[in-house]
Design a protein around this motif. Structure first.
Motif, PDB file in Angstrom:
ATOM      1  N   ALA A  22      39.334  61.117  71.027  1.00 21.50           N
ATOM      2  CA  ALA A  22      40.218  62.124  70.429  1.00 21.50           C
ATOM      3  C   ALA A  22      39.707  62.522  69.047  1.00 21.50           C
ATOM      4  N   THR A  23      39.238  61.523  68.273  1.00 23.56           N
ATOM      5  CA  THR A  23      38.714  61.826  66.942  1.00 23.56           C
ATOM      6  C   THR A  23      37.456  62.683  67.040  1.00 23.56           C
ATOM      7  N   ALA A  24      36.551  62.294  67.938  1.00 24.39           N
ATOM      8  CA  ALA A  24      35.311  63.065  68.093  1.00 24.39           C
ATOM      9  C   ALA A  24      35.629  64.495  68.510  1.00 24.39           C
ATOM     10  N   ALA A  25      36.549  64.655  69.463  1.00 28.86           N
ATOM     11  CA  ALA A  25      36.897  66.002  69.947  1.00 28.86           C
ATOM     12  C   ALA A  25      37.511  66.822  68.820  1.00 28.86           C
ATOM     13  N   HIS A  26      38.359  66.176  68.027  1.00 32.88           N
ATOM     14  CA  HIS A  26      38.991  66.880  66.906  1.00 32.88           C
ATOM     15  C   HIS A  26      37.944  67.410  65.941  1.00 32.88           C
ATOM     16  N   ARG A  27      37.017  66.545  65.609  1.00 34.45           N
ATOM     17  CA  ARG A  27      36.022  66.901  64.595  1.00 34.45           C
ATOM     18  C   ARG A  27      35.042  67.954  65.122  1.00 34.45           C
ATOM     19  N   LEU A  28      34.626  67.813  66.365  1.00 32.57           N
ATOM     20  CA  LEU A  28      33.696  68.788  66.952  1.00 32.57           C
ATOM     21  C   LEU A  28      34.359  70.158  67.051  1.00 32.57           C
TER      22      LEU A  28
END
Ligand SMILES: Cc1cc2nc3c(=O)[nH]c(=O)nc-3n(C[C@H](O)[C@H](O)[C@H](O)COP(=O)(O)OP(=O)(O)OC[C@H]3O[C@@H](n4cnc5c(N)ncnc54)[C@H](O)[C@@H]3O)c2cc1C
Lengths: 439, 262
Positions: A22-28
């Motif tokens: 979820a964090t990676a998707a948010h940042r990307l």
């Protein structure tokens, strides 16, 4: 249905909507890339029983005011470490309201927390695909003829993207599928059993000695695991407590006991019963935890693929706490930045994605993992789980039993207890010193 | 052919708890498309595909029905677009009220030929919304429909009643509630979820809808006098250990013999 063309559907496919994904998707997505976040549960968090204490500073940096906005249970202001023997409990109690502000540890229940974090990713523009289990990686020949990851397969469907982020948790077979990770050895794995026990918020505050909104985290060593390498924990949520044991797989196998037996023993332990009385178990489950620390970390980038969170083996188990969620978030950030850089440079090969590893090395994630690198080995010392609890309980029994004979100084009591116990001074010194170095 | 499917984003009873006093606590349960509704989506989709028509999902409830998760969960199951009335004022609405708001929403969509719904909802389970909705629209309402067919723009439906199986030819708009086993609904895949994210969603303003209360006396045409735990029925509480299949099968046969079912 099969995609008729080889055109990518997205810039990045993230598999697994836990804290790392979820964090990676948010940042990307915040960086303007098109991102899909695939999760096998119909609702994020529905299958994620673990949860517990989340060390929140990394999230506070990412989302200022995080603890006020996110559905957290309680801010931890009291840390208790307890050595249990069959009939006694010796505790080290540290409590301070300053632990609550600025926010340090908070308790979370994943069924509430994961949807919130995934919501952040969706707000940033990531597309959540729930109810889809990814079966395998899709590969194709790259410009130099080598196989590179080009997407994912679920059932008879394919989805394409130049980069896949495998954030599919401890069992990550995507990382294994890509040959980045071997099946972990049993002494690098632990099994965590956890139950959520409903208790009235007022009772929780009385029993654990905390104010409303504040909570306690108890780490339990010794008889709660019946001497099996590992530990127990007891955390306060808003209207429930989470009780669990984490058992080293090899030690568990050697003991011949079943996880449910050990857990039963722990629930009924007289040292814990006063906290749990009249509680009702409303959730129960078991899950693997990677606990090899830095030693578990393998390759984390391949051609068109990065591995983040527990899929990459990023957990710290120092016997008193299990940490993984904050490391998952930290690695999600590093992975996203590494991927964005690689896409920007037009090179998503393992070499092009090396920025992920570099960022991870520089971040608190690998620094902390290295700090605790010796912990798993230290924790394999069996005395920790039996004899030490007995020893300290014995010292205190001598201190607190007021009889007719004159009291001896504590020093002498401790020496007497030590000479009666199974523990040798040499072991105590050696374990103590390695413990200091490992933790 | 234009088909509206009325569906509900409802608490899933799987995670609900029955308290000691028999009341149900939905507090820990998560919302999902009510289990009876995917059948309605599927029936509608097949009908629309056979006639070159359109399927519009329609739901009424609190604002949680408009989250992207809720929208995609419906749109990935064979719908072309969505119409929502999402207002927290509807959070505790009873099913009569929900049916009245559904009727008002259907009236805003032009030239609807058919409204299809599941036979009940997983949360309230009162099973009356489709027929109350039909009353609100002044249309024919038919329950227990297990098959819907179309030939030359003419719709025929089948219902299986205890003593007869009937096939009916529809003339004019109608509201149908379809049985849970009418068809096997699709399980959405990646492409369907991808497509769902791009489909249009129209959110109607609840306040400006022309909601006519259903029933002569307006909304409060009945009053709940008491609610208690349902009777336990005639459960015999026979538990058969399934560890060994042969013993289990023998136990099952013996149990069925005892009650005279075999
Ligand atoms: C009993 C127990 C107690 C713990 N206590 C704590 C604690 O107190 N504090 C702490 O910080 N950590 C704790 N941990 C560790 C922590 O839970 C993990 O480190 C953390 O969840 C890792 O996050 P992640 O995002 O990498 O993976 P996960 O949280 O495991 O998320 C992976 C996601 O991927 C999904 N997924 C998996 N495979 C697929 C697939 N093929 N297709 C689609 N989706 C897939 C899963 O459904 C899941 O949602 C505990 C663990 C256990 C087991």
């Amino acid at each position: 249905m099969v995609t008729p063309t080889n055109d990518p559907d997205f810039d990045v496919i993230v598999v697994g909507a836990g804290p790392a994904g979820a964090t990676a998707a948010h940042r990307l997505a915040s960086g303007g890339l098109s991102v899909v976040l695939i999760e096998r549960a119909e609702v994020p968090g529905a299958k994620n029983l673990s949860g517990g204490v989340l060390y929140a500073s990394v999230l506070e940096e990412l989302f200022p005011g995080f603890a006020d906005e996110a559905p957290i249970e309680r801010r931890i202001t009291r840390h208790v470490t307890t050595f249990l023997t069959a009939d006694s409990a010796v505790s080290l109690d540290y409590s301070s309201h300053t632990l609550g502000h600025p926010v340090n540890g908070v308790t979370v229940l994943r069924a509430r927390f994961d949807p919130w974090l995934v919501g952040k990713a969706e707000e940033a523009g990531a597309l959540l695909m729930p109810g889809i289990r990814v079966d395998s990686l899709l590969t194709q020949a790259g410009p130099d003829g080598r196989r590179q990851v080009a997407g994912v397969r679920a059932g008879d469907e394919e989805l394409r993207a130049p980069v896949v982020v495998a954030a599919d948790g401890v069992n990550s077979f995507l990382a294994r599928d890509a040959g980045l990770r071997r099946t972990p050895a049993p002494h690098h794995l632990a099994v965590g059993v956890k139950a959520v026990i409903r208790l009235d918020p007022g009772r929780i505050e009385d029993r654990f000695g905390v104010r409303p909104g504040e909570g306690a985290a108890h780490a339990i060593v010794g008889d709660c695991t019946q001497g099996i390498g590992g530990g127990g924990f007891l955390y306060t949520n808003q209207g429930s407590v989470s009780l669990g044991v984490v058992l080293r797989l090899d030690a568990l196998q050697a003991s011949g006991r079943s996880t449910s037996d050990v857990f039963e023993h722990c629930v009924r332990h007289p040292g814990l019963e006063p906290y749990l009385r009249d509680g009702e178990i409303i959730e129960y489950g078991a899950h693997l935890v990677a606990e090899g620390g830095y030693g578990m970390l393998g390759e984390i980038a391949g051609d068109g693929l990065v591995v983040a969170g527990e899929a990459a083996g990023l957990t710290i188990n120092n016997g008193f706490t299990v940490r993984g969620m904050d490391l998952a978030v930290g690695s999600g950030i590093a992975a996203a930045d590494g991927v964005a850089e690689a896409i920007g440079n037009g090179d998503v090969s393992a070499a092009g994605l090396a920025g992920y590893r570099r960022r991870l090395e520089e971040s608190f994630v690998l620094k902390d993992l290295r700090t605790y690198a010796r912990a798993p080995k230290w924790l394999e010392r069996d005395r920790l789980y039996g004899a030490y609890g007995e020893l300290s309980a014995d010292v205190l029994r001598r201190v607190f039993s007021v009889g007719t004979s004159p009291h001896r100084p504590l020093r002498a009591l401790a020496r007497a207890a030590l000479s009666d116990s199974r523990v040798r001074v040499r072991d105590l010194v050696s374990d103590g010193w390695s413990g200091v170095r490992a933790l | 052919m234009k088909i509206v499917v009325a569906y509900k984003w409802a608490r899933n009873p799987q995670d609900a708890e029955v308290r000691e006093d028999g009341t149900v606590d939905f507090g820990r349960s998560r919302a999902a498309v009510s289990e009876y509704d995917p059948v309605a989506f599927e029936v509608a989709r097949r009908l629309a595909d056979a006639t070159g028509g359109e399927v519009i999902g329609l739901s009424v409830g609190d604002t949680s029905i408009g989250t992207s998760l809720a929208r995609k969960a419906a749109l990935s199951r064979g719908l072309d677009r969505l119409v929502l009335v999402a207002d927290d004022a509807l959070a505790d609405a009873d099913s009569t009220r929900l049916a009245a708001v559904l009727a008002a929403a259907v009236r805003t969509i032009e030239d609807v030929d058919l409204v299809i719904a599941g036979e009940s909802s997983t949360d309230l389970a009162e099973g009356q919304v489709p027929l109350t909705l039909a009353a609100g629209l002044g249309w024919t309402g038919l329950a227990g429909i297990c098959d819907v067919g179309v030939a030359d723009e003419v719709v025929t439906v089948r219902r299986d009643l205890p003593d007869r199986r009937q096939t009916l030819l529809l003339d004019g708009p109608a509201v149908l509630s379809v049985t849970a086993d009418a068809v096997v609904p699709r399980i959405p895949g990646m492409k369907e979820i991808l497509a769902a994210a791009k489909k249009p969603v129209q959110v109607l303003d609840h306040a400006s809808l022309d909601v006519t209360p259903v029933g002569a006396a307006g909304e409060a045409s009945f009053e709940v006098l008491s609610t208690s735990r349902p009777a336990d029925g005639t459960r015999r509480r026979v538990l058969i250990d399934g560890a060994d299949p042969d013993t289990a099968a023998a136990g099952l046969v013996a149990a069925l013999r005892t009650i005279g079912a075999m």
